[in-house]
Motif scaffolding. Sequence first.
Motif, PDB file in Angstrom:
ATOM      1  N   MET A   1       0.838  -1.208   0.000  1.00  0.00           N
ATOM      2  CA  MET A   1       0.000   0.000   0.000  1.00  0.00           C
ATOM      3  C   MET A   1       0.867   1.250   0.000  1.00  0.00           C
ATOM      4  O   MET A   1       0.577   2.213  -0.698  1.00  0.00           O
ATOM      5  N   LEU A   2       1.961   1.215   0.759  1.00  0.00           N
ATOM      6  CA  LEU A   2       2.860   2.369   0.793  1.00  0.00           C
ATOM      7  C   LEU A   2       3.478   2.620  -0.573  1.00  0.00           C
ATOM      8  O   LEU A   2       3.546   3.758  -1.043  1.00  0.00           O
ATOM      9  N   LEU A   3       3.898   1.531  -1.218  1.00  0.00           N
ATOM     10  CA  LEU A   3       4.485   1.658  -2.557  1.00  0.00           C
ATOM     11  C   LEU A   3       3.500   2.307  -3.514  1.00  0.00           C
ATOM     12  O   LEU A   3       3.846   3.207  -4.286  1.00  0.00           O
ATOM     13  N   TYR A   4       2.242   1.829  -3.410  1.00  0.00           N
ATOM     14  CA  TYR A   4       1.196   2.379  -4.266  1.00  0.00           C
ATOM     15  C   TYR A   4       1.039   3.875  -4.033  1.00  0.00           C
ATOM     16  O   TYR A   4       0.973   4.680  -4.984  1.00  0.00           O
ATOM     17  N   LEU A   5       1.037   4.295  -2.764  1.00  0.00           N
ATOM     18  CA  LEU A   5       0.882   5.704  -2.430  1.00  0.00           C
ATOM     19  C   LEU A   5       2.073   6.525  -2.928  1.00  0.00           C
ATOM     20  O   LEU A   5       1.911   7.632  -3.471  1.00  0.00           O
ATOM     21  N   ILE A   6       3.262   5.969  -2.764  1.00  0.00           N
ATOM     22  CA  ILE A   6       4.459   6.674  -3.239  1.00  0.00           C
ATOM     23  C   ILE A   6       4.382   6.863  -4.755  1.00  0.00           C
ATOM     24  O   ILE A   6       4.675   7.933  -5.292  1.00  0.00           O
ATOM     25  N   PHE A   7       3.898   5.783  -5.408  1.00  0.00           N
ATOM     26  CA  PHE A   7       3.788   5.838  -6.869  1.00  0.00           C
ATOM     27  C   PHE A   7       2.863   6.972  -7.297  1.00  0.00           C
ATOM     28  O   PHE A   7       3.235   7.807  -8.138  1.00  0.00           O
TER      29      PHE A   7
ATOM     30  N   LYS B   1       1.955   9.553  -5.676  1.00  0.00           N
ATOM     31  CA  LYS B   1       2.470  10.856  -5.261  1.00  0.00           C
ATOM     32  C   LYS B   1       3.535  11.349  -6.240  1.00  0.00           C
ATOM     33  O   LYS B   1       3.500  12.481  -6.716  1.00  0.00           O
ATOM     34  N   LEU B   2       4.474  10.434  -6.586  1.00  0.00           N
ATOM     35  CA  LEU B   2       5.619  10.844  -7.399  1.00  0.00           C
ATOM     36  C   LEU B   2       5.270  10.989  -8.873  1.00  0.00           C
ATOM     37  O   LEU B   2       5.681  11.947  -9.525  1.00  0.00           O
ATOM     38  N   PHE B   3       4.459   9.992  -9.367  1.00  0.00           N
ATOM     39  CA  PHE B   3       4.269   9.979 -10.826  1.00  0.00           C
ATOM     40  C   PHE B   3       2.952  10.618 -11.255  1.00  0.00           C
ATOM     41  O   PHE B   3       2.844  11.118 -12.351  1.00  0.00           O
ATOM     42  N   LEU B   4       1.933  10.545 -10.417  1.00  0.00           N
ATOM     43  CA  LEU B   4       0.654  11.141 -10.806  1.00  0.00           C
ATOM     44  C   LEU B   4       0.437  12.479 -10.117  1.00  0.00           C
ATOM     45  O   LEU B   4      -0.568  13.148 -10.346  1.00  0.00           O
ATOM     46  N   ASP B   5       1.371  12.805  -9.215  1.00  0.00           N
ATOM     47  CA  ASP B   5       1.349  14.093  -8.533  1.00  0.00           C
ATOM     48  C   ASP B   5       0.055  14.342  -7.765  1.00  0.00           C
ATOM     49  O   ASP B   5      -0.482  15.430  -7.752  1.00  0.00           O
ATOM     50  N   GLU B   6      -0.480  13.249  -7.138  1.00  0.00           N
ATOM     51  CA  GLU B   6      -1.693  13.421  -6.333  1.00  0.00           C
ATOM     52  C   GLU B   6      -1.316  13.653  -4.887  1.00  0.00           C
ATOM     53  O   GLU B   6      -0.264  13.219  -4.427  1.00  0.00           O
TER      54      GLU B   6
ATOM     55  N   ARG C   1      -5.285  10.726   2.873  1.00  0.00           N
ATOM     56  CA  ARG C   1      -5.950   9.457   2.505  1.00  0.00           C
ATOM     57  C   ARG C   1      -5.931   8.462   3.656  1.00  0.00           C
ATOM     58  O   ARG C   1      -4.900   8.217   4.277  1.00  0.00           O
ATOM     59  N   PRO C   2      -7.109   7.865   3.928  1.00  0.00           N
ATOM     60  CA  PRO C   2      -7.170   6.836   4.981  1.00  0.00           C
ATOM     61  C   PRO C   2      -6.194   5.695   4.706  1.00  0.00           C
ATOM     62  O   PRO C   2      -5.657   5.092   5.631  1.00  0.00           O
TER      63      PRO C   2
END
Length: 318
Positions: free
Chosen positions: A253-259, A261-266, A271-272
Amino acid sequence: MKSEKLYLSLVIPAYNEEENIPLLYERLKPVLERLGKEYEIVFVDDGSVDATWEKLKKIAEEDKRVKLIRFRKNYGQTAAMYAGFQHASGEVIVTMDADLQNDPEDIPALLRKLEEGYDIVSGWRKERKDPFLSRRLPSLIANWIISRVTGVGLHDYGCTLKAYRAEIIKKLELYGDMHRFLPALTKRLGAKVAEVPVRHHPRAYGRSKYGIGRTTRVILDIFLVKFLNEYINKPMYVFGTMGFLLLTLGLLMLLYLIFIKLFLDENIGRRPLLILSVLFTLAGIQLISTGVIAELLVRVYYRTREDKPFVVEEKVNL
Ligand code: UDP
Ligand code: MG
């Protein structure tokens, strides 16, 4: 006199049973005499505040086969039985309640069954004389669960009237309310367990020492017994597996969030999922370290007591 090896030790815990003690002794004696073997009766007075001790002393003065232990305070039935086991010198140990709810006349049947080659013979109060809602129903449910969870299929774990081979029962260390789980605890030692229907009587004198409140304690004990039986030698498997699962999930889940954040700039700060992933990761690490500590503890456990994680049945040329 002492040279003959003692066959039978009766272990009887008693807590405020003043009226029952003399009656019990009178009823026990003929049954034990009829067996025709050497016996002793070990009474453990679990800190009674009535005349139980005086009654016991009077009996012990006249009958040297009656041995007494007196606790300073009320430590509970398990502790009383444990102390009785440690002081019993018979090859066979029979436990029973002091309140006359168990019938001494059932003892020979238990012993006969034991001689068939079992290590533990448990009484089964087929027609139990206790109130239904507060006692028999909870006990029905508990017995069913314990049978399922421990894999030792008995109808009645709560019956104190049981016969044991002393060598097996003396291996156990007992804590809390574990006397109910003796057959299940000995599973790890490879004990052969059988069951015999016994009589049961309503309590004539004194009051029961337990209420509905013991239900939660029994449920917690079931988990403990399950753990002790199956995982004592490999606690890392229990804690480690759960920890590993949580840690993997949390990191994914952390990897997904990092992804994103970094690549989609969200923005991920609100986020819960962030909280959940941190929670999983931390809990995972905690569980794995608990597993490591438990592994160390098990090693210390076996070293401090002269115990091994196995029981040898036989040795040849050794
Ligand atoms: N007992 C004991 N210490 C305690 C509670 C009970 O030694 O703290 C003894 C009690 O005197 C009796 C036996 O354990 O001989 C079983 O107790 P009780 O009859 O109250 O249990 P029940 O039959 O109601 O399950
Ligand atoms: Mg009773």
